[in-house]
Motif scaffolding. Sequence first.
Motif, PDB file in Angstrom:
ATOM      1  N   VAL A  43       0.841  -1.196   0.000  1.00 35.39           N
ATOM      2  CA  VAL A  43       0.000   0.000   0.000  1.00 35.39           C
ATOM      3  C   VAL A  43       0.874   1.244   0.000  1.00 35.39           C
ATOM      4  O   VAL A  43       1.886   1.297   0.701  1.00 35.39           O
ATOM      5  CB  VAL A  43      -0.892   0.040   1.260  1.00 35.39           C
ATOM      6  CG1 VAL A  43      -1.775   1.277   1.266  1.00 35.39           C
ATOM      7  CG2 VAL A  43      -1.735  -1.220   1.355  1.00 35.39           C
ATOM      8  N   THR A 132      -4.421   6.463  -3.249  1.00 34.71           N
ATOM      9  CA  THR A 132      -3.826   5.348  -2.523  1.00 34.71           C
ATOM     10  C   THR A 132      -3.861   4.131  -3.437  1.00 34.71           C
ATOM     11  O   THR A 132      -4.931   3.787  -3.953  1.00 34.71           O
ATOM     12  CB  THR A 132      -4.587   5.058  -1.222  1.00 34.71           C
ATOM     13  OG1 THR A 132      -4.580   6.235  -0.405  1.00 34.71           O
ATOM     14  CG2 THR A 132      -3.941   3.914  -0.442  1.00 34.71           C
ATOM     15  N   MET A 134      -2.981   0.002  -4.122  1.00 34.49           N
ATOM     16  CA  MET A 134      -2.796  -1.278  -3.460  1.00 34.49           C
ATOM     17  C   MET A 134      -2.307  -2.290  -4.490  1.00 34.49           C
ATOM     18  O   MET A 134      -2.793  -2.309  -5.618  1.00 34.49           O
ATOM     19  CB  MET A 134      -4.115  -1.747  -2.852  1.00 34.49           C
ATOM     20  CG  MET A 134      -4.506  -0.932  -1.627  1.00 34.49           C
ATOM     21  SD  MET A 134      -6.300  -0.747  -1.464  1.00 34.49           S
ATOM     22  CE  MET A 134      -6.572   0.639  -2.571  1.00 34.49           C
TER      23      MET A 134
END
Lengths: 322, 322
Positions: A43, A132, A134
């Motif tokens: 992450v 963000t 991932m």
Amino acid sequence: MGEFDLIRRFFKDQSRPPLDAVPVGIGDDCAVINPTAGMQWLVSSDMLVEGRHFLSTVAPERLGHKALAVNLSDLAACGATPRAFTLALSLPRVDEAFLTGFSRGLFALAQAHGIELVGGDTTAGPLNICITVMGEAPRGQAILRSGACVGDDVYVSGTTLGDARLALEAFRGTVNLPGEDFTLARQAMECPQPRVALGQALRGLAHSAIDVSDGLVGDLGHILKASGLGARLEVDALPRSAVLRRQPMALQRKCGLAGGDDYELVFTAPAAVAAQLAAAAAASGTAITRIGRIEAEPGLRLFDAQGQTLDLGLSSFDHFKS
Amino acid sequence: MGEFDLIRRFFKDQSRPPLDAVPVGIGDDCAVINPTAGMQWLVSSDMLVEGRHFLSTVAPERLGHKALAVNLSDLAACGATPRAFTLALSLPRVDEAFLTGFSRGLFALAQAHGIELVGGDTTAGPLNICITVMGEAPRGQAILRSGACVGDDVYVSGTTLGDARLALEAFRGTVNLPGEDFTLARQAMECPQPRVALGQALRGLAHSAIDVSDGLVGDLGHILKASGLGARLEVDALPRSAVLRRQPMALQRKCGLAGGDDYELVFTAPAAVAAQLAAAAAASGTAITRIGRIEAEPGLRLFDAQGQTLDLGLSSFDHFKS
């Protein structure tokens, strides 16, 4: 147009339909993602602010690209396979032309990497983009900053290291670039290509890696610090574009060593895997250049092509200092 | 103090040491997290902007609490167990008093929920806080908006629904609250308690859930739309604090139905599990109140205690409209 219409029109409709891998995407309180067995999650979050990470002159499509690219670059540095991302966006007003371009650039890059927008937030406020990302890597195989070993070769990816900084200096008016050179340097600054394929190919080969966002010297310094080691760097071995080579040598070195915004990978690997590295680089379509060697003595020592030490007094880009 | 010092001093040092569950936290390009076998990943991002999500008068410690609380509330609404979060922070300047308070409030709530700060970003710019939370739920057990069924009871958690809006109106000068009432209402606005334990307890019992961030009517409306159903709501059954009860009935209804910033859970469940729900609520230390019923006919119908229909002309909070 309200917040929910905005999300639906510019973001949800352009995202892919739900897959087995992402049973719930945009439109609930959370996204739901199925992890792949045997993989760890990686992450990273990056926030982009006008005037600091991009100029007001950037085309919205390029801004959409860059906002995701700088995040994918962090996954690349760890050797991760991108899986999904969230987008939080603060906008002074609902500007349809901006949103159309921004979402086009964002989704073009997302689709190129098979990564889905799974959620986020929109609000009114000063322009701010927070993504963000991932991703996944097989357990224990993520490439970290701390893994460098004495004797490792130091490599950097790409052929345009320093061009982004050159473009920034042109915007600032400290250098004057002819039209075609400005166009190319600006493209390096506004459209960085995250080295995702190379990063994955480095798993099991590289001992350590980082992406060059604040300048080569500063970012390599993070590897050295995390690994408790030092390095010698062959400054004149740094890859330079034809555009940068047309600049004075002092500027070439400054841009290459302390430019920032490059989003290339700098990584270290033992000499024994040099041939495998070359094959991995070729398979991922990314040039790599050997630029130095890890040494036991802490600190970074710079050398020119004649083997003379250089002291250029360079430091990396710091968002609270420069 | 530069960016890296700031991260180290205010954020990294206060985070927990690496655990088996999070082998790499702050300090690399990505965090590395070990998923739990058999679980799905749940992800949500929220961005907070001054003047829209918080007032400049808020204490930094409460702001740190609230920034994480509103994100945990999204995990709660899906019944997820919180695992980790990232923080991206844009600050006009490095303000040590602000950062000390902000990080104290943030980490107090993080520790209360056993959740680790694993990464993020800091930059100079207008104050903006973006948090992404990650959690887990057993495969197929995440509670979604789309699962409501005809005949389900509609519940809301907590006892202070509408108090946050009452505080906002006091700040705006449209209502006058005596000192103690203002303190209590302000606490509801600035220190919402995410219903994480209740959310997890609802897994396998509730058919659908959402957290009340934009107002009960609007957020319940998302459940109804996603489920293709309608509902009747007993307006006078809404839980109200003693503070709110001292206000005129019209204001009580407005704050409870369309207040926003409540971070309570509204959820639906079949009457057959009412006793189990009561036990789950008690076990999680959270009051729940039945406030209506899901019906086949689309739309939301409001009734008072006498069974008379109400048309209050309410809509929910929209960040690009109000």
